[in-house]
Design a protein around this motif. Structure first.
Motif, short mmCIF file in Angstrom:
data_model
loop_
_atom_site.label_atom_id
_atom_site.label_comp_id
_atom_site.label_asym_id
_atom_site.label_seq_id
_atom_site.Cartn_x
_atom_site.Cartn_y
_atom_site.Cartn_z
N UNK A 143 -3.70 -14.41 3.16
CA UNK A 143 -4.35 -13.18 2.71
C UNK A 143 -3.40 -11.99 2.73
N UNK A 144 -2.55 -11.94 3.75
CA UNK A 144 -1.58 -10.85 3.84
C UNK A 144 -0.61 -10.84 2.67
N UNK A 145 -0.18 -12.02 2.23
CA UNK A 145 0.70 -12.09 1.06
C UNK A 145 -0.06 -11.72 -0.22
N UNK A 146 -1.30 -12.20 -0.34
CA UNK A 146 -2.09 -11.86 -1.52
C UNK A 146 -2.28 -10.36 -1.66
N UNK A 147 -2.45 -9.69 -0.52
CA UNK A 147 -2.66 -8.25 -0.53
C UNK A 147 -1.35 -7.46 -0.48
N UNK A 148 -0.22 -8.16 -0.40
CA UNK A 148 1.08 -7.49 -0.38
C UNK A 148 1.33 -6.67 0.87
N UNK A 149 0.73 -7.05 2.00
CA UNK A 149 0.85 -6.27 3.23
C UNK A 149 2.10 -6.57 4.03
N UNK A 150 2.79 -7.66 3.73
CA UNK A 150 3.94 -8.07 4.52
C UNK A 150 5.23 -7.82 3.73
N UNK A 151 6.23 -7.27 4.42
CA UNK A 151 7.52 -7.04 3.76
C UNK A 151 8.32 -8.33 3.67
#
Length: 287
Positions: A90-98
């Motif tokens: 989910x974090x990758x889908x939302x672009x939250x992780x560098x």
């Protein structure tokens, strides 16, 4: 109206205008935004179901690597440990992780395919599915394995899919074989050693693979290598930034301090030539 009076009114008007400036404007002038290179970045790490770390242990294990990445970008990078796959995806889908460094490799591969993440590097050595048998087994080739009892990691796991894809390419369809799926790869060794199965599949980087001889097992077949423990970056990082990080990662194995970082993580080094394999990985698994 006298000239002096007019001058006084103009001064008063200018003073009142300054007082009525929006608070946000005055704050922005007093507190300029930090340049992008000074902002703190996030490296999310997942060791899959085989990892037994808590968050504090993950920071101790990976913070030096995060510092290497940060040094290449003139930024601070903090480590966040993702215990749950849903958090990672989910974090990758939302672009939250560098940055994301994760195993199994299909998660970073989906981050590239579905969420625009960019390949940076992968750990060395590459990963393989090892088809193993007891050392005294009459099974000497993959052709001999047809019709035997197979034991594989959990059916929905990455390694089960990995082994299934390799065996498919070698002409063996697991769906047509007698297969027992087990939760832990250590159970594969148990089944083989106790004559509960004839042929097993394990990851080349698993605990059982590191002590095959002690377990009385031998390798019948090694699969095509695939990228292991890949590192991917958010799409906002440009080619020059990716190249800078790659250069630092590739040089780690040649520096004493870098060797210590790699040893702590449990890998031999980083390679940066796996982008094509990462793009093809999901196609191969899902064929």
């Amino acid at each position: 109206m006298t000239t002096v009076r007019m001058f006084q009114l103009l001064c008063l008007s200018a003073f009142l205008s300054c007082l009525l400036l929006p608070a946000s404007m005055s704050h922005a002038q007093a507190q300029p935004q930090m340049p992008p290179q000074a902002q703190q970045l996030v490296l999310v790490v997942s060791e899959g179901t085989s990892g037994g770390l808590d968050h504090a242990q993950a920071i101790a294990k990976y913070q030096d690597l995060a510092n290497v990445i940060g040094g290449a970008l003139n930024s601070k990078v903090r480590v966040v440990f993702a215990r749950e796959f849903a958090t990672l995806e989910n974090g990758m889908k939302e672009g939250r992780f560098d940055f994301v460094m994760a195993r199994p490799s299909d998660y970073p591969a989906r981050g590239m395919r579905d969420s625009g993440y960019r390949y940076v590097a992968n750990a060395k050595p590459a990963g393989q599915c090892l088809i193993v048998v007891p050392q005294d087994s009459p099974v000497k080739t993959l052709a001999d394995a047809r019709g035997r009892r197979f034991v594989m990691p959990e059916q929905v796991s990455y390694m089960a899919r990995f082994c299934r894809a390799e065996l498919r390419d070698q002409g063996i369809k697991l769906a047509a074989e007698d297969v027992k799926y087990v939760r832990e790869q250590a159970a594969v060794s148990f089944y083989l050693n106790n004559k509960l199965a004839d042929v097993g599949g394990i990851a080349s980087y698993s605990g059982p693979a590191r002590k095959l001889e002690q377990e009385g097992l031998s390798i019948l077949h090694g699969s095509v290598p695939q990228p292991y423990f890949p590192l991917v970056a958010h799409r906002r990082f440009d080619a020059a930034q990716i190249k800078a990080v790659q250069g630092e990662l590739e040089s780690l194995a040649g520096r004493p301090q870098g060797v210590e970082i790699l040893k702590r993580i449990g890998i031999a080094g980083f390679g940066t030539d796996g982008e094509g394999a990462m793009k093809d990985l999901l196609v191969w698994l899902e064929k």
